[in-house]
Design an enzyme around this catalytic site. Structure first.
Site, PDB file in Angstrom:
ATOM      1  N   THR A   6      -5.547   1.920   9.692  1.00  0.00           N
ATOM      2  CA  THR A   6      -4.657   2.996  10.166  1.00  0.00           C
ATOM      3  C   THR A   6      -5.400   4.000  11.053  1.00  0.00           C
ATOM      4  O   THR A   6      -4.856   4.472  12.050  1.00  0.00           O
ATOM      5  CB  THR A   6      -3.997   3.704   8.958  1.00  0.00           C
ATOM      6  OG1 THR A   6      -3.231   2.729   8.255  1.00  0.00           O
ATOM      7  CG2 THR A   6      -3.084   4.835   9.389  1.00  0.00           C
ATOM      8  N   ILE A  52      -0.359  -1.859   7.731  1.00  0.00           N
ATOM      9  CA  ILE A  52      -1.345  -1.656   8.808  1.00  0.00           C
ATOM     10  C   ILE A  52      -2.698  -1.481   8.131  1.00  0.00           C
ATOM     11  O   ILE A  52      -2.952  -0.459   7.491  1.00  0.00           O
ATOM     12  CB  ILE A  52      -1.047  -0.404   9.669  1.00  0.00           C
ATOM     13  CG1 ILE A  52       0.341  -0.485  10.302  1.00  0.00           C
ATOM     14  CG2 ILE A  52      -2.124  -0.262  10.764  1.00  0.00           C
ATOM     15  CD1 ILE A  52       0.682   0.703  11.219  1.00  0.00           C
ATOM     16  N   ASP A  53      -3.549  -2.478   8.245  1.00  0.00           N
ATOM     17  CA  ASP A  53      -4.911  -2.304   7.762  1.00  0.00           C
ATOM     18  C   ASP A  53      -5.725  -1.855   8.970  1.00  0.00           C
ATOM     19  O   ASP A  53      -5.809  -2.564   9.973  1.00  0.00           O
ATOM     20  CB  ASP A  53      -5.460  -3.606   7.175  1.00  0.00           C
ATOM     21  CG  ASP A  53      -6.793  -3.355   6.488  1.00  0.00           C
ATOM     22  OD1 ASP A  53      -6.893  -2.358   5.738  1.00  0.00           O
ATOM     23  OD2 ASP A  53      -7.743  -4.122   6.729  1.00  0.00           O
ATOM     24  N   GLU A  80       0.823  -1.215   0.000  1.00  0.00           N
ATOM     25  CA  GLU A  80       0.000   0.000   0.000  1.00  0.00           C
ATOM     26  C   GLU A  80       0.857   1.266   0.000  1.00  0.00           C
ATOM     27  O   GLU A  80       0.611   2.187  -0.787  1.00  0.00           O
ATOM     28  CB  GLU A  80      -0.938   0.023   1.220  1.00  0.00           C
ATOM     29  CG  GLU A  80      -1.685   1.345   1.305  1.00  0.00           C
ATOM     30  CD  GLU A  80      -2.773   1.400   2.349  1.00  0.00           C
ATOM     31  OE1 GLU A  80      -2.843   0.489   3.208  1.00  0.00           O
ATOM     32  OE2 GLU A  80      -3.566   2.345   2.298  1.00  0.00           O
ATOM     33  N   ASP A  89      -6.064  -4.611   0.669  1.00  0.00           N
ATOM     34  CA  ASP A  89      -7.022  -4.706   1.779  1.00  0.00           C
ATOM     35  C   ASP A  89      -7.649  -6.105   1.853  1.00  0.00           C
ATOM     36  O   ASP A  89      -8.044  -6.543   2.928  1.00  0.00           O
ATOM     37  CB  ASP A  89      -8.173  -3.700   1.600  1.00  0.00           C
ATOM     38  CG  ASP A  89      -7.721  -2.248   1.672  1.00  0.00           C
ATOM     39  OD1 ASP A  89      -6.958  -1.921   2.589  1.00  0.00           O
ATOM     40  OD2 ASP A  89      -8.150  -1.441   0.821  1.00  0.00           O
ATOM     41  N   ASP A 115      -0.599  -5.139   3.095  1.00  0.00           N
ATOM     42  CA  ASP A 115      -1.043  -3.924   3.782  1.00  0.00           C
ATOM     43  C   ASP A 115      -0.348  -3.929   5.144  1.00  0.00           C
ATOM     44  O   ASP A 115      -0.658  -4.758   6.002  1.00  0.00           O
ATOM     45  CB  ASP A 115      -2.569  -3.908   3.951  1.00  0.00           C
ATOM     46  CG  ASP A 115      -3.031  -2.533   4.408  1.00  0.00           C
ATOM     47  OD1 ASP A 115      -2.203  -1.788   4.970  1.00  0.00           O
ATOM     48  OD2 ASP A 115      -4.216  -2.198   4.209  1.00  0.00           O
TER      49      ASP A 115
HETATM   50  C1  IPD Z   1      -8.863   0.785   5.107  1.00  0.00           C
HETATM   51  C2  IPD Z   1      -9.581  -0.134   6.030  1.00  0.00           C
HETATM   52  C3  IPD Z   1     -11.044   0.260   6.120  1.00  0.00           C
HETATM   53  C4  IPD Z   1     -11.694   0.275   4.775  1.00  0.00           C
HETATM   54  C5  IPD Z   1     -10.927   1.117   3.801  1.00  0.00           C
HETATM   55  C6  IPD Z   1      -9.477   0.693   3.755  1.00  0.00           C
HETATM   56  P1  IPD Z   1      -6.296   1.257   5.640  1.00  0.00           P
HETATM   57  O1  IPD Z   1      -7.516   0.415   4.987  1.00  0.00           O
HETATM   58  O2  IPD Z   1      -9.488  -1.468   5.588  1.00  0.00           O
HETATM   59  O3  IPD Z   1     -11.750  -0.655   6.903  1.00  0.00           O
HETATM   60  O4  IPD Z   1     -12.982   0.806   4.903  1.00  0.00           O
HETATM   61  O5  IPD Z   1     -11.532   0.943   2.527  1.00  0.00           O
HETATM   62  O6  IPD Z   1      -8.774   1.550   2.883  1.00  0.00           O
HETATM   63  O7  IPD Z   1      -6.267   2.579   4.945  1.00  0.00           O
HETATM   64  O8  IPD Z   1      -6.568   1.394   7.085  1.00  0.00           O
HETATM   65  O9  IPD Z   1      -5.131   0.404   5.328  1.00  0.00           O
HETATM   66 CA    CA Z   2      -2.998   0.355   5.317  1.00  0.00          CA
END
Ligand code: IPD
Ligand code: CA
Length: 288
Positions: free
Chosen positions: A106, A103-104, A81, A234, A101
């Site tokens: 963030t 940190i999913d 990412e 994701d 990813d």
């Molecule tokens: C997000 C998270 C969130 C989702 C977003 C993603 P990130 O990823 O997974 O739950 O609603 O579409 O972009 O930005 O925290 O890696």
């Molecule tokens: Ca992320």
């Protein structure tokens, strides 16, 4: 119940067990980095949208994972990412490709809300074969190798097989970071249809991490998750885990999922997944 073993031709040189072991090892190391920073106050920057946030820990974690795979498997490719955010091409080829990813969740990480995950998937010949998702705060390691079932902290996980109706289902969905007026109207309209009569979904949750949303469906804590606007990093690992737990993952109109198409619909059964596809309307996004 594990998914049918994949029909893809995997060269004998591909040792999935070794790849999986290395993904779990680096997910734990990355988890230490994320956990150590979790309880601190953090500064952040924004990316494409005002609510799309990034911290220095996102970048450090991605670098740690990237360097690990570069050292262990120098010929492999990499989609991450934060690398894509800084201009790297998001190119999925037949070469073994780690999709990361760091940190999913963030926003959760910044808020100290304990739903954050390191998400690591491997695709070979564009087929997803390994998924590892680690929540270092709750110390839950979800993982799967294609054809070999899914686990959470080494215990086998399976979707419940008796949830086929929306009115039995706890749904997960998210608004996403793009707050364009027309897009949000469509997001809310989809949700309205699912929770109102005649479908009457049992409830709606949003964990703030697509990867964990999929794991929660995989282990039966929820029954379905859909979102428009997500990226391949994701959902890549979650797809392997959910399918291996016996769940169903589709594109918005019930077709086979294209992981670059910025959408996902998944559920604990194929019947439920298709019912959701029949109710919601696709919200188009540019491809990854
Ligand atoms: C997000 C998270 C969130 C989702 C977003 C993603 P990130 O990823 O997974 O739950 O609603 O579409 O972009 O930005 O925290 O890696
Ligand atoms: Ca992320």
């Amino acid at each position: 119940m594990a998914a049918e073993p994949k029909k893809i031709k995997l060269d004998e040189k591909h040792d999935l067990k070794l790849y999986h072991e290395e993904a779990v090892n680096i997910a734990r190391k990355a988890g230490n980095l994320v956990r150590n920073a979790f309880y601190e106050d953090k500064s952040f920057e924004t990316k494409e949208h005002k609510t799309d946030l990034v911290t220095k820990t996102d970048q450090e974690t991605e670098t740690l994972i990237f360097n690990h795979f570069k050292e262990k498997f120098p010929s492999h490719s990499f989609i991450g990412e934060e690398s894509v955010a800084y201009g790297q091409k998001c190119d999925l080829t037949d070469n073994p490709t780690w999709i990361i990813d760091p940190i999913d969740g963030t926003t959760n990480f910044i808020q100290k809300f304990p739903f954050v995950a390191i998400s690591i998937a491997l695709a070979i010949n564009k087929e997803l074969v390994i998924g590892v998702i680690y929540n270092p705060i709750l110390d839950e390691m979800f993982s799967a190798i294609t054809g070999q079932g899914a686990t959470c902290n080494d215990a086998s996980i399976n979707v419940p097989n008796d949830v086929t109706e929306l009115n039995q289902a706890l749904l997960i969905t998210e608004t996403g970071a793009d707050r364009n007026e027309q897009r949000i109207s469509s997001v809310l309209e989809n949700l309205r249809k699912l929770i109102m009569e005649p479908h009457l979904a049992r409830g709606v949750r949003a964990l703030g991490s697509a990867a964990l949303n999929m794991c929660y469906v995989a282990c039966g804590r929820a029954n379905a998750y859909y979102e428009f606007g997500i990226h391949c990093w994701d959902v890549a690992a979650g797809i392997v885990i959910l399918k291996e737990a016996g769940g169903s993952v589709l594109g918005a109109t019930g077709e086979e999922l294209d992981i670059m198409a910025r959408e996902v619909v998944c559920a604990s059964s194929d019947v439920l997944c298709k019912k959701i596809c029949n109710v919601i309307t696709r919200i188009p996004h540019d491809r990854d």
